[in-house]
Design an enzyme around this catalytic site. Structure first.
Site, PDB file in Angstrom:
ATOM      1  N   ARG A 105     -30.214  -0.038 -31.841  1.00 62.36           N
ATOM      2  CA  ARG A 105     -31.442   0.426 -32.485  1.00 62.36           C
ATOM      3  C   ARG A 105     -31.764   1.875 -32.139  1.00 62.36           C
ATOM      4  O   ARG A 105     -32.178   2.646 -33.013  1.00 62.36           O
ATOM      5  CB  ARG A 105     -32.605  -0.489 -32.090  1.00 62.36           C
ATOM      6  N   LYS A 140     -44.553  21.369 -38.106  1.00 62.47           N
ATOM      7  CA  LYS A 140     -45.054  20.010 -38.346  1.00 62.47           C
ATOM      8  C   LYS A 140     -43.947  19.014 -38.012  1.00 62.47           C
ATOM      9  O   LYS A 140     -43.319  18.407 -38.877  1.00 62.47           O
ATOM     10  CB  LYS A 140     -45.511  19.862 -39.792  1.00 62.47           C
ATOM     11  N   LYS A 172     -52.692  33.128 -38.912  1.00 58.51           N
ATOM     12  CA  LYS A 172     -53.152  32.249 -39.981  1.00 58.51           C
ATOM     13  C   LYS A 172     -54.618  32.526 -40.300  1.00 58.51           C
ATOM     14  O   LYS A 172     -55.240  33.398 -39.695  1.00 58.51           O
ATOM     15  CB  LYS A 172     -52.904  30.798 -39.588  1.00 58.51           C
ATOM     16  N   GLU A 202     -50.365  35.077 -42.761  1.00 59.24           N
ATOM     17  CA  GLU A 202     -50.612  34.229 -43.924  1.00 59.24           C
ATOM     18  C   GLU A 202     -51.771  34.806 -44.730  1.00 59.24           C
ATOM     19  O   GLU A 202     -52.830  35.113 -44.166  1.00 59.24           O
ATOM     20  CB  GLU A 202     -50.952  32.818 -43.448  1.00 59.24           C
ATOM     21  N   ASP A 227     -49.743  31.862 -49.328  1.00 58.18           N
ATOM     22  CA  ASP A 227     -50.071  30.452 -49.134  1.00 58.18           C
ATOM     23  C   ASP A 227     -50.765  29.845 -50.346  1.00 58.18           C
ATOM     24  O   ASP A 227     -51.737  30.400 -50.877  1.00 58.18           O
ATOM     25  CB  ASP A 227     -50.972  30.304 -47.906  1.00 58.18           C
TER      26      ASP A 227
END
Length: 294
Positions: A105, A140, A172, A202, A227
């Protein structure tokens, strides 16, 4: 054990696999196999693809069967980055049945998950192969798995964005809000960064982008992320970049990228297309392990 071609350092592989095995084995090991299998039973197993896809994670699967104990032989039929069709053999394992089943597994968890990322990346890369744009991932990622998930992106034909908060500056919207504007944020970053640290910002609008392009070359960031812009707006941004004079910045498109939209985004002329979905949400690739008893 066979020697597999990969560009992941072995300590990274072994640490991840060891933690996964310890989690699965718990305090007493595989009690099902201990209870049910005849003493000394041996087995041969084959891992096959059940659906089309791109394979990644074989070094981790090998490590699972290697670390579980002595006596298992693992032979990869292909290398990571190879495209498979249903029924294709991915690897063969032979040896003590108890060890084989105890590691099954963990090996498949890594292999199916990373192959799913590689397959999703390959699908995106194929969709924009007629352009010069490249698919890239983001931060992410699942905690603890960033190195191997980004490895899977590379095996699927994509490229890697920054690995963490410390290897590049990415300004950002929240940074911009605190700094007071895009120009202020870029200038602060330029004053801080060393000569080897890249700077990306961004922007949400072409008006913000125009402020960046108005800066002298020496004050511009290396990369501008456009963006959540539709392809027609991105194309305008590409034209602005080419017409501004001086050295063009690298352009990255991001936000809501899907297989249905990525070709249009790439055709706008941007250099990179980033997608967090590749590492956060791509479905696992269906691979099966079947056993034949000696």
């Amino acid at each position: 054990m066979s020697v597999l071609q990969n560009d992941l350092p072995r300590p990274i592989i072994d640490e991840l696999v060891r933690a996964a095995l310890l989690e699965d084995l718990g305090r007493a090991g595989d009690v099902t196999s201990q209870a049910c299998l005849p003493a000394g039973a041996r087995a041969e197993a084959v891992i096959r693809a059940r659906v089309p896809g791109t394979i990644a994670g074989l070094p981790l699967a090998e490590a699972a069967f290697r670390q579980i104990g002595d006596g298992l032989a693992f032979h990869a039929a292909i290398t990571d980055g190879h495209r498979v069709q249903p029924g294709d053999v991915v690897a063969r394992i032979a040896g003590p049945a108890l060890l084989l089943l105890s590691a099954e597994r963990v090996a498949l968890n890594f292999l199916t998950h990373l192959s799913g990322i590689a397959t999703a990346t390959q699908t995106y890369a194929d969709a924009i192969a007629h352009t010069s744009a490249k698919v890239t991932c983001t931060r992410k990622t699942l905690p603890g798995l960033r190195a191997v998930q980004k490895y899977a992106v590379r095996k699927g034909g994509g490229s890697n964005h920054r690995f963490g908060l410390d290897d590049a500056i990415l300004i950002k919207d929240n940074h911009i809000a605190v700094c007071g504007g895009v120009v202020e944020a870029v200038r602060a970053a330029k004053a801080y960064a060393g000569h080897l640290m890249a700077i990306e910002i961004e922007v949400d609008t072409l008006d913000q982008f125009a402020l960046i392009l108005a800066l002298p070359d020496a004050e511009r960031p290396d990369v501008v992320m456009l963006d959540n812009m539709p392809p027609e707006t991105l194309a305008k941004g590409v034209a602005m970049n080419q017409e501004a004079g001086g050295k063009p910045v690298i352009l990255e498109a991001s936000g809501g990228i899907t297989l249905e939209t990525i070709a249009g985004v790439a055709e706008s002329g941007v250099d990179y297309i980033s997608s967090g979905w590749l590492t956060s949400s791509a479905p696992s690739l269906d691979l099966g392990l079947d056993i034949d008893i000696d």
